[in-house]
Write an enzyme that holds these catalytic residues in place. Structure first.
Site, PDB file in Angstrom:
ATOM      1  CE  LYS A   1      -9.314  -2.796   2.784  1.00  0.00           C
ATOM      2  NZ  LYS A   1      -8.191  -1.936   2.523  1.00  0.00           N
TER       3      LYS A   1
ATOM      4  CD1 TRP B   1      -2.320  -2.169   1.590  1.00  0.00           C
ATOM      5  CD2 TRP B   1      -3.027  -1.028  -0.207  1.00  0.00           C
ATOM      6  NE1 TRP B   1      -3.354  -2.870   1.003  1.00  0.00           N
ATOM      7  CE2 TRP B   1      -3.801  -2.196  -0.090  1.00  0.00           C
ATOM      8  CE3 TRP B   1      -3.289  -0.156  -1.265  1.00  0.00           C
ATOM      9  CZ2 TRP B   1      -4.830  -2.513  -0.991  1.00  0.00           C
ATOM     10  CZ3 TRP B   1      -4.304  -0.475  -2.173  1.00  0.00           C
ATOM     11  CH2 TRP B   1      -5.053  -1.635  -2.017  1.00  0.00           C
TER      12      TRP B   1
ATOM     13  CG  ASP C   1      -3.506   4.095   3.738  1.00  0.00           C
ATOM     14  OD1 ASP C   1      -4.606   3.928   4.291  1.00  0.00           O
ATOM     15  OD2 ASP C   1      -3.176   3.496   2.699  1.00  0.00           O
TER      16      ASP C   1
END
Ligand SMILES: *Cc1c(COP(=O)(O)O)cnc(C)c1O
Length: 361
Positions: free
Chosen positions: A196, A102, A172
């Site tokens: 999530k 990511w 993030d």
């Protein structure tokens, strides 16, 4: 009706209580005679839902008054672009910590807008750790420093907050937001896709310090300017209303559990259960350095990958789904977000014990 234990990394399992409440309110929300999905986003019923969701999120994370909460769309992936568009503030560069899949995507998407400096990287050890801040080499002209609090695929989590002085810290938090208390004041901007640990896919939450808003590149696309959304209470256009409603129910559920300190304790207990077993096992293995292991996403491999399919099949027979690891790394991954009950982790460990015993003869 039998609900499974869903170990998916995202979209992920949600609290059963929340789903039941949503079901009960599906046709008629609070006597309005409508589903939340059918409401005008500018009507007083829906406006009250969104205002309550924001108030509850602010309470859970103790978000200071000089931060805006934005309810956006486009996923964390769009933030990879909106962040440079809005936060470069005339500077030529931004700094990044490369901890895995990511982080790499955030770096790649920033590159068209600025010099994206990688000031620390865990690539030397196959992204199995969070680089200590003493090893970071921040550049002089960076507009902000970006890191990924939890690498959802690699299972590496920062259990500490970097100190970046006057340089805004951008994070993030897609896969570990709301899993523990955080001091929001240490950040310039926090962002997270909802699917999530918050609610349904389609909603993205941005928490941004007010002084960082309104300094976007010249003539930014209207929808990509934080100012547009901040000035209009995330109602410049139609927000993802049903996703915000479900997120709001999750926030109320978290408050009912006792807030994020209680949730953190539970998450530690669940993660320890699984990691303790992995460390004792000579059959299963987790590759991440102990102090950086994720409490949310636990990747593991079997001694012999030829047994992967049998493992997954047996798990499915025991109502445990989505344990297959990410296609980029293989093996297994158990995602054990807030909504995964400890019973799910216990069932998984019991099955892993059974599987190991069967194949260790
Ligand atoms: C899932 C995820 C993303 C991407 O989210 P989208 O909503 O699919 O854009 C980004 N960062 C992290 C850490 C993630 O877990």
């Amino acid at each position: 009706m039998a609900r499974v234990f869903n170990f998916s990394a995202g979209p992920a399992t949600l609290p059963e209580e929340v789903l039941k409440q949503a079901a009960a309110e599906m046709l008629d929300w609070h006597g309005s005679g409508q589903s939340v999905m059918e409401m005008s986003h500018r009507g007083k019923e829906y406006m009250s839902i969104q205002a309550q969701a924001e108030a509850d999120l602010r309470e859970l994370l103790a978000i200071p008054a000089n931060y805006k909460v934005l309810f956006l769309q486009g996923g964390a992936t769009l933030q990879f672009e909106m962040i440079p568009i809005n936060l470069l503030r005339g500077k030529p560069a931004a700094d990044f910590v490369n901890t895995g899949e990511w982080a790499k995507k955030a770096i790649k998407e920033a590159k068209p807008f600025c010099q994206a400096n990688v000031i620390a990287s865990a690539e030397d050890k196959n992204f199995s750790y969070a680089p200590a801040q003493s090893t970071w080499k921040p550049s002089k002209d960076a507009a902000y420093i970006h890191y990924t609090a939890n690498e959802t695929i690699g299972g590496v989590e920062f259990h500490w907050v970097p100190k970046t002085g006057d340089v805004p810290l951008v994070c993030d938090m897609s896969s570990n937001i709301l899993s523990k208390p955080v001091d929001v004041s240490k950040y310039g901007l926090i962002y997270a896709g909802a699917q999530k640990n918050i609610g349904p896919a389609g909603l993205t939450i941005v928490i941004v310090r007010e002084d960082l808003i309104g300094q976007a590149v010249p003539t930014p696309p209207t929808m990509l300017d934080y100012k547009t959304h901040a000035e209009n209470d995330s109602m410049f256009n139609t927000p993802p209303t049903y996703g915000i409603y479900i997120a709001g129910l999750v926030f109320q559920w978290l408050k009912k559990q006792g807030g994020l300190a209680v949730i953190e304790k539970r998450n530690i207990e669940k993660a320890n259960l699984l990691y303790d077993f992995l460390d004792k096992s000579s059959f299963f293995k987790n590759p991440v350095r102990k102090e950086d292991r994720s409490r949310m996403n636990v990747p593991f491999t079997l001694k012999d990958e030829a047994l992967d399919d049998e493992f997954l099949k047996g798990a499915k027979e025991r109502n445990m789904l989505q344990l297959k690891g990410h296609r980029s790394v293989g093996g297994m991954r158990a995602s054990i977000y807030n909504a995964m009950p400890i019973e799910g982790v216990k069932a998984l460990v019991a099955y892993m014990q059974e599987f190991e015993a069967k194949h260790s003869k």
